[in-house]
Write a protein that holds these residues in place. Structure first.
Motif, PDB file in Angstrom:
ATOM      1  N   UNK A   1      -8.631   7.054   6.217  1.00  0.00           N
ATOM      2  CA  UNK A   1      -9.341   5.813   5.922  1.00  0.00           C
ATOM      3  C   UNK A   1      -8.828   5.207   4.620  1.00  0.00           C
ATOM      4  N   UNK A   2      -8.466   6.081   3.673  1.00  0.00           N
ATOM      5  CA  UNK A   2      -7.958   5.603   2.387  1.00  0.00           C
ATOM      6  C   UNK A   2      -6.726   4.731   2.588  1.00  0.00           C
ATOM      7  N   UNK A   3      -5.867   5.107   3.524  1.00  0.00           N
ATOM      8  CA  UNK A   3      -4.654   4.323   3.773  1.00  0.00           C
ATOM      9  C   UNK A   3      -4.989   2.918   4.276  1.00  0.00           C
ATOM     10  N   UNK A   4      -5.982   2.826   5.128  1.00  0.00           N
ATOM     11  CA  UNK A   4      -6.396   1.518   5.630  1.00  0.00           C
ATOM     12  C   UNK A   4      -6.916   0.660   4.489  1.00  0.00           C
ATOM     13  N   UNK A   5      -7.704   1.267   3.620  1.00  0.00           N
ATOM     14  CA  UNK A   5      -8.290   0.528   2.494  1.00  0.00           C
ATOM     15  C   UNK A   5      -7.215   0.091   1.506  1.00  0.00           C
ATOM     16  N   UNK A   6      -6.303   0.986   1.164  1.00  0.00           N
ATOM     17  CA  UNK A   6      -5.268   0.634   0.191  1.00  0.00           C
ATOM     18  C   UNK A   6      -4.315  -0.415   0.756  1.00  0.00           C
ATOM     19  N   UNK A   7      -4.089  -0.387   2.074  1.00  0.00           N
ATOM     20  CA  UNK A   7      -3.269  -1.433   2.696  1.00  0.00           C
ATOM     21  C   UNK A   7      -3.954  -2.788   2.575  1.00  0.00           C
TER      22      UNK A   7
ATOM     23  N   UNK B   1       8.249  -4.602 -11.229  1.00  0.00           N
ATOM     24  CA  UNK B   1       9.263  -3.634 -11.627  1.00  0.00           C
ATOM     25  C   UNK B   1      10.220  -3.319 -10.484  1.00  0.00           C
ATOM     26  N   UNK B   2       9.978  -3.918  -9.313  1.00  0.00           N
ATOM     27  CA  UNK B   2      10.858  -3.693  -8.182  1.00  0.00           C
ATOM     28  C   UNK B   2      10.569  -2.429  -7.390  1.00  0.00           C
ATOM     29  N   UNK B   3       9.411  -1.817  -7.595  1.00  0.00           N
ATOM     30  CA  UNK B   3       9.032  -0.612  -6.848  1.00  0.00           C
ATOM     31  C   UNK B   3       8.580  -1.027  -5.447  1.00  0.00           C
ATOM     32  N   UNK B   4       9.086  -0.360  -4.446  1.00  0.00           N
ATOM     33  CA  UNK B   4       8.708  -0.696  -3.079  1.00  0.00           C
ATOM     34  C   UNK B   4       7.198  -0.497  -2.889  1.00  0.00           C
ATOM     35  N   UNK B   5       6.494  -1.481  -2.283  1.00  0.00           N
ATOM     36  CA  UNK B   5       5.039  -1.354  -2.113  1.00  0.00           C
ATOM     37  C   UNK B   5       4.620  -0.120  -1.314  1.00  0.00           C
ATOM     38  N   UNK B   6       5.403   0.240  -0.298  1.00  0.00           N
ATOM     39  CA  UNK B   6       5.049   1.412   0.503  1.00  0.00           C
ATOM     40  C   UNK B   6       5.182   2.680  -0.332  1.00  0.00           C
ATOM     41  N   UNK B   7       6.258   2.773  -1.094  1.00  0.00           N
ATOM     42  CA  UNK B   7       6.444   3.939  -1.975  1.00  0.00           C
ATOM     43  C   UNK B   7       5.305   4.035  -2.983  1.00  0.00           C
ATOM     44  N   UNK B   8       4.953   2.911  -3.594  1.00  0.00           N
ATOM     45  CA  UNK B   8       3.857   2.897  -4.563  1.00  0.00           C
ATOM     46  C   UNK B   8       2.553   3.373  -3.916  1.00  0.00           C
ATOM     47  N   UNK B   9       2.236   2.853  -2.750  1.00  0.00           N
ATOM     48  CA  UNK B   9       0.985   3.212  -2.090  1.00  0.00           C
ATOM     49  C   UNK B   9       0.959   4.674  -1.660  1.00  0.00           C
ATOM     50  N   UNK B  10       2.094   5.201  -1.223  1.00  0.00           N
ATOM     51  CA  UNK B  10       2.142   6.608  -0.841  1.00  0.00           C
ATOM     52  C   UNK B  10       1.902   7.502  -2.060  1.00  0.00           C
ATOM     53  N   UNK B  11       2.514   7.147  -3.182  1.00  0.00           N
ATOM     54  CA  UNK B  11       2.315   7.922  -4.409  1.00  0.00           C
ATOM     55  C   UNK B  11       0.843   7.900  -4.817  1.00  0.00           C
ATOM     56  N   UNK B  12       0.221   6.722  -4.777  1.00  0.00           N
ATOM     57  CA  UNK B  12      -1.183   6.624  -5.176  1.00  0.00           C
ATOM     58  C   UNK B  12      -2.093   7.354  -4.187  1.00  0.00           C
ATOM     59  N   UNK B  13      -1.763   7.298  -2.905  1.00  0.00           N
ATOM     60  CA  UNK B  13      -2.558   8.011  -1.905  1.00  0.00           C
ATOM     61  C   UNK B  13      -2.502   9.513  -2.165  1.00  0.00           C
ATOM     62  N   UNK B  14      -1.298  10.033  -2.416  1.00  0.00           N
ATOM     63  CA  UNK B  14      -1.154  11.462  -2.708  1.00  0.00           C
ATOM     64  C   UNK B  14      -1.913  11.837  -3.976  1.00  0.00           C
ATOM     65  N   UNK B  15      -1.829  10.982  -4.997  1.00  0.00           N
ATOM     66  CA  UNK B  15      -2.478  11.275  -6.276  1.00  0.00           C
ATOM     67  C   UNK B  15      -3.994  11.300  -6.135  1.00  0.00           C
TER      68      UNK B  15
ATOM     69  N   UNK C   1      -6.234  20.437   2.400  1.00  0.00           N
ATOM     70  CA  UNK C   1      -6.929  19.181   2.664  1.00  0.00           C
ATOM     71  C   UNK C   1      -6.473  18.088   1.705  1.00  0.00           C
ATOM     72  N   UNK C   2      -6.174  18.462   0.459  1.00  0.00           N
ATOM     73  CA  UNK C   2      -5.644  17.482  -0.498  1.00  0.00           C
ATOM     74  C   UNK C   2      -4.323  16.919   0.003  1.00  0.00           C
ATOM     75  N   UNK C   3      -3.446  17.782   0.505  1.00  0.00           N
ATOM     76  CA  UNK C   3      -2.176  17.337   1.080  1.00  0.00           C
ATOM     77  C   UNK C   3      -2.398  16.413   2.273  1.00  0.00           C
ATOM     78  N   UNK C   4      -3.446  16.691   3.044  1.00  0.00           N
ATOM     79  CA  UNK C   4      -3.698  15.940   4.270  1.00  0.00           C
ATOM     80  C   UNK C   4      -4.080  14.490   4.063  1.00  0.00           C
ATOM     81  N   UNK C   5      -4.350  14.077   2.819  1.00  0.00           N
ATOM     82  CA  UNK C   5      -4.662  12.674   2.560  1.00  0.00           C
ATOM     83  C   UNK C   5      -3.519  11.762   3.006  1.00  0.00           C
ATOM     84  N   UNK C   6      -2.292  12.315   3.024  1.00  0.00           N
ATOM     85  CA  UNK C   6      -1.120  11.512   3.366  1.00  0.00           C
ATOM     86  C   UNK C   6      -0.906  11.370   4.864  1.00  0.00           C
TER      87      UNK C   6
END
Length: 427
Positions: free
Chosen positions: A153-159, A349-363, A143-148
């Motif tokens: 809902x978390x993805x909608x909020x973080x977007x 820092x030039x980090x892609x926003x999608x990459x950043x959000x995916x990392x935070x969502x997984x974390x 279930x932790x993996x499934x957050x991605x």
């Protein structure tokens, strides 16, 4: 100093058992009053934080997830996964991870997913001879993996919080979730050989066909969402409406096990959860204002400046903090309190926003299932009738697999960015 006082008020209210969303609201209002800022800022922040087109997707996805869970779609996915891989060593455990991947796509809510998977999977795992600690670990880690996996809902909020594309974030989540899924399945394979876990009998083609037929109804959902996004046919909000409509038709025409009274109850519960999420976003706008006027982004920028030449190290540090926030504050409060502060730094820092959000969502997803306070883990342990102390040693390999997958996502940005690029959603 101001934010320290606000944090102290918030912690006191939490210790007094006030719900998190109300504790955030009271502490935010107190911060405006202590700082001498105009109270008109409160109304302005509440309105601006809750006015977004993409937020309309939340009630639709919540309703669809609750309705699909009530229909019993999780059972159909379990049977298909068992038929396909249940006969190999560790196959039943692997099927739990696979079901968690696909059911996340349907459910959208972590707590609803833990409840559904716990009730559906604990009995067959126990009957097959799996230790309760391993069973709870499989459900929690899956279930932790499934957050991605969308539609979370978390993805909608973080977007909304980071002003990025929810559609691109949805599409980006599939491959990172698969990476973590493979890490977890490797752990299951090793433990199955160490503990000589039992296997199912090899299924007949007839059984596989019947399982696939029953699972076809829930399996349509992820393909509709992904195809619609890639082809540019639907937005995130429209996808919510499509999935909700599909869930309604499946419940009334195929499963026929949900009465109109239950349908009304599901709609009511979905509305309550939606109201809580939107109110949380509105309250978060007050904190963003307080952090801005208090100079928190500049302070964090200075503290993290040594990491500017090492984006992967910056992402690792923020991911660890997000894990801790996810464990203590649950998912959504972690997003609205922490991420708006560190996101501008990642952009600089030039980090892609999608990459950043995916990392935070997984974390944050991992944080929800970290001992000793992760609310998702505690719910999984409730189904297994275990406490955190008895479970920790068994859960450790699964936690290491989750963190290994997270580290791969951090160090290899293309894991997150390949699918959105192929879909033409980002450059």
């Amino acid at each position: 100093m101001l934010l320290a006082e606000v944090a102290a008020i918030f912690l006191v209210l939490i210790l007094l058992s006030m719900p998190i969303v109300f504790a955030l609201a009271v502490a935010g209002i107190a911060g405006l009053w202590i700082g001498g800022y105009p109270m008109q800022q409160l109304s302005s922040a509440l309105v601006s934080g809750s006015q977004s087109w993409v937020l309309l997707a939340i009630p639709a996805f919540v309703f669809a997830g609750n309705l699909m869970e009530r229909c019993g779609m999780s059972h159909a996915l379990v049977e298909l996964a068992r038929a396909l891989i249940g006969w190999v060593k560790g196959g039943l455990g692997m099927s739990v991870i696979v079901v968690a991947y696909f059911f996340s796509d349907i459910c959208g809510s972590k707590m609803a997913e833990v409840s559904a998977l716990g009730s559906a999977l604990m009995p067959p795992l126990s009957k097959a001879g799996y230790d309760r600690r391993d069973s709870a670990s499989l459900i929690a880690a899956g279930t932790a993996m499934g957050m991605l996996v969308p539609p979370a809902i978390f993805m909608i909020v973080i977007a909304q919080v980071t002003n990025t594309s929810a559609v691109a974030l949805f599409v980006a989540g599939f491959i990172p979730a698969m990476v973590i899924m493979l890490c977890l399945m490797a752990v299951v394979y090793v433990r199955a050989r160490q503990k000589n876990w039992p296997v199912d009998t090899r299924p007949s083609l007839k059984r596989i066909g019947e399982a696939a037929l029953h699972a076809a109804v829930p399996m349509v959902v992820p393909f509709v969402i992904l195809a619609g996004f890639i082809l540019g046919i639907i937005t995130a909000t429209e996808a919510g409406a499509v999935v909700a409509g599909y869930a309604f038709l499946a419940a009334k025409l195929y499963y026929r096990n949900v009465s109109w009274r239950e349908m009304g109850s599901i709609a009511y519960d979905s509305a309550i959860l939606t109201a809580a999420v939107v109110f949380l976003l509105a309250v978060a706008s007050v904190y963003q204002y307080l952090m801005g006027v208090s100079g928190v982004p500049q302070l964090l920028g200075e503290l993290l400046s040594p990491l500017r030449g090492h984006p992967w190290l910056f992402l690792t540090v923020t991911a660890i903090v997000s894990c801790l926030f996810g464990m203590v504050l649950e998912g959504l409060p972690a997003a609205v309190v922490l991420i708006p502060v560190v996101f501008p730094i990642s952009e600089s820092m030039g980090i892609d926003p999608i990459h950043f959000n995916i990392v935070q969502t997984a974390a944050v997803g991992i944080g929800l299932f970290l001992p000793p306070m992760g609310v998702g883990l505690l719910m999984a342990l409730r189904f297994a009738r275990l406490n955190v102390g008895d479970h920790f040693r068994t859960y450790l390999p699964y936690m290491l697999a989750l963190f290994a997958g997270l580290l791969l996502i951090i160090c290899i940005p293309e894991i997150s960015l390949t699918l959105p690029r192929l879909a033409g959603l980002i450059r």
